[in-house]
Design a protein around this motif. Structure first.
Motif, PDB file in Angstrom:
ATOM      1  N   LYS A   4       0.599  -1.444  -0.275  1.00 23.69           N
ATOM      2  CA  LYS A   4      -0.232  -0.133   0.085  1.00 23.69           C
ATOM      3  C   LYS A   4       0.900   1.204   0.232  1.00 23.69           C
ATOM      4  CE  LYS A   4      -3.487  -2.412   2.529  1.00 23.69           C
ATOM      5  NZ  LYS A   4      -3.085  -4.075   2.954  1.00 23.69           N
ATOM      6  N   TYR A   5       0.635   2.262  -0.751  1.00 18.43           N
ATOM      7  CA  TYR A   5       1.588   3.193  -1.525  1.00 18.43           C
ATOM      8  C   TYR A   5       1.300   4.593  -0.116  1.00 18.43           C
ATOM      9  CZ  TYR A   5       3.399   0.897  -5.149  1.00 18.43           C
ATOM     10  OH  TYR A   5       4.047   0.178  -5.729  1.00 18.43           O
ATOM     11  N   ALA A   6       1.639   5.135   0.355  1.00 21.34           N
ATOM     12  CA  ALA A   6       1.077   6.674   0.794  1.00 21.34           C
ATOM     13  C   ALA A   6       0.933   7.569  -0.024  1.00 21.34           C
ATOM     14  CB  ALA A   6       3.262   7.092   1.469  1.00 21.34           C
ATOM     15  N   ASN A   7       0.366   8.484   0.950  1.00 18.06           N
ATOM     16  CA  ASN A   7      -0.351   9.738   0.321  1.00 18.06           C
ATOM     17  C   ASN A   7       0.621  10.645  -0.416  1.00 18.06           C
ATOM     18  OD1 ASN A   7      -2.175  11.287  -0.204  1.00 18.06           O
ATOM     19  ND2 ASN A   7      -3.836  10.945   1.438  1.00 18.06           N
ATOM     20  N   LEU A   8       0.108  10.827  -1.479  1.00 13.31           N
ATOM     21  CA  LEU A   8       1.639  12.071  -1.872  1.00 13.31           C
ATOM     22  C   LEU A   8       0.718  13.261  -2.420  1.00 13.31           C
ATOM     23  CD1 LEU A   8       3.424   9.966  -4.861  1.00 13.31           C
ATOM     24  CD2 LEU A   8       3.358  10.467  -2.392  1.00 13.31           C
ATOM     25  N   VAL A   9      -0.399  13.318  -2.311  1.00 15.03           N
ATOM     26  CA  VAL A   9      -1.487  14.990  -2.372  1.00 15.03           C
ATOM     27  C   VAL A   9      -2.377  15.735  -1.674  1.00 15.03           C
ATOM     28  CG1 VAL A   9      -1.810  12.932  -4.706  1.00 15.03           C
ATOM     29  CG2 VAL A   9      -3.869  12.913  -2.608  1.00 15.03           C
TER      30      VAL A   9
END
Length: 302
Positions: free
Chosen positions: A109-114
């Motif tokens: 699960k990837y991090a929130n970049l936005v």
């Protein structure tokens, strides 16, 4: 029609211990009650043809002029009892809805970049989501990819299952229709298994697209995708389709209306297709309820 026997009626009144006058009055009252109930039920049926989900309180409010005009007498409790007797109450229970996000899976699960990111041109941020479409029997699943700057739906696919296949098809459409992308593009989604799957993340990485995902179940973390879903289902996809084949061309037509014809207050009343051709900051002509509530709280604390 069976004729009433006055002598048997007199005998019945005598057995019940009522005078003939009292007995006749009761019969007349019951007949009037049945007539009034019939009038009300006919008017309820007329209203429900246009507003099938109108509840009891709303119906009684809408019937007030009709009740006065016909000199009817009925209170709220009696009206609800009438609806209940004829199985006309609107159920308040939530209808079963399918689950489109399953985040309990072994994929990364990837991090929130936005967080805090505001795109100033097309193809800087895409948001993806899956929503369900009601069919006469069961559901279909609509995968969407939306450009966060222009609000244009750049990719979509209707599937009979909420699998990664529909999401991949929608993403491939978005990539094919937007071959020239200046700068770094970020793809944002929830942490559902469809978006974390190796096939989906591999396609993104193959096109050098940064991957961003929500970190919780808060819908505000993917608010734009939720908003697009709400517009499509609330304004353009209200019909319940017979089957998947019937829904497909009608949903394609609804998305064309959304992209090409519907002005959006979040992009200065441009259509998404028009906004997708430009760049620079777009004026938002509305304020989210969440921000309004926060501002009210801040004012109240002063």
């Amino acid at each position: 029609m069976e004729q009433r026997n006055p002598r048997s009626r007199r005998h019945l009144c005598k057995l019940l211990g009522y005078s003939r006058q009292a007995c006749y009055k009761q019969i007349k009252t019951e007949e009037r009650s049945r007539m009034e109930s019939g009038l009300l039920l006919a008017e309820v049926a007329r209203i429900r043809e246009v507003q099938p989900r109108a509840g009891g309180r709303k119906l009684l409010h809408m019937l007030q002029s009709y009740i006065r005009e016909h000199k009817l007498k009925i209170g709220m409790d009696a009206f609800f009892e009438l609806l209940r007797e004829h199985d006309l109450l609107v159920s308040g229970r939530k209808r079963r809805v399918p689950r489109t996000t399953v985040s309990s899976h072994p994929y990364y699960k990837y991090a929130n970049l936005v967080k805090g990111l505001t795109p100033v041109a097309p193809n800087q941020l895409w948001v993806s989501d899956i929503t369900y479409i009601r069919l006469r029997e069961g559901f279909a699943y609509l995968s969407l990819v939306t450009d966060a700057y222009s609000r244009k739906i750049v990719g979509f696919e209707l599937s009979d299952r909420p699998s990664a296949k529909g999401c991949l098809t929608a993403l491939k459409m978005a990539l094919a229709d937007n071959p020239s992308r200046d700068g770094q593009l970020i793809h944002h989604s929830d942490r559902g298994v469809q978006y974390c799957s190796g096939a989906y993340t591999g396609l993104l990485q193959g096109h050098r697209i940064a991957i961003s995902m929500t970190q919780s179940g808060d819908p505000r973390e993917n608010a734009l995708a939720e908003r697009v879903n709400g517009i499509l289902k609330g304004e353009l996809l209200q019909k319940r389709y017979k089957h998947h084949r019937q829904a497909r061309p009608l949903i394609r037509a609804a998305i064309r209306i959304y992209n090409d014809d519907r002005p959006h207050s979040s992009i200065n009343l441009l259509t998404p297709t028009s906004a997708h051709q430009g760049k620079g900051e777009l004026k938002r002509l509305w304020k989210s309820r969440y921000k309004r509530d926060k501002e009210k709280e801040a004012t109240a604390d002063k």
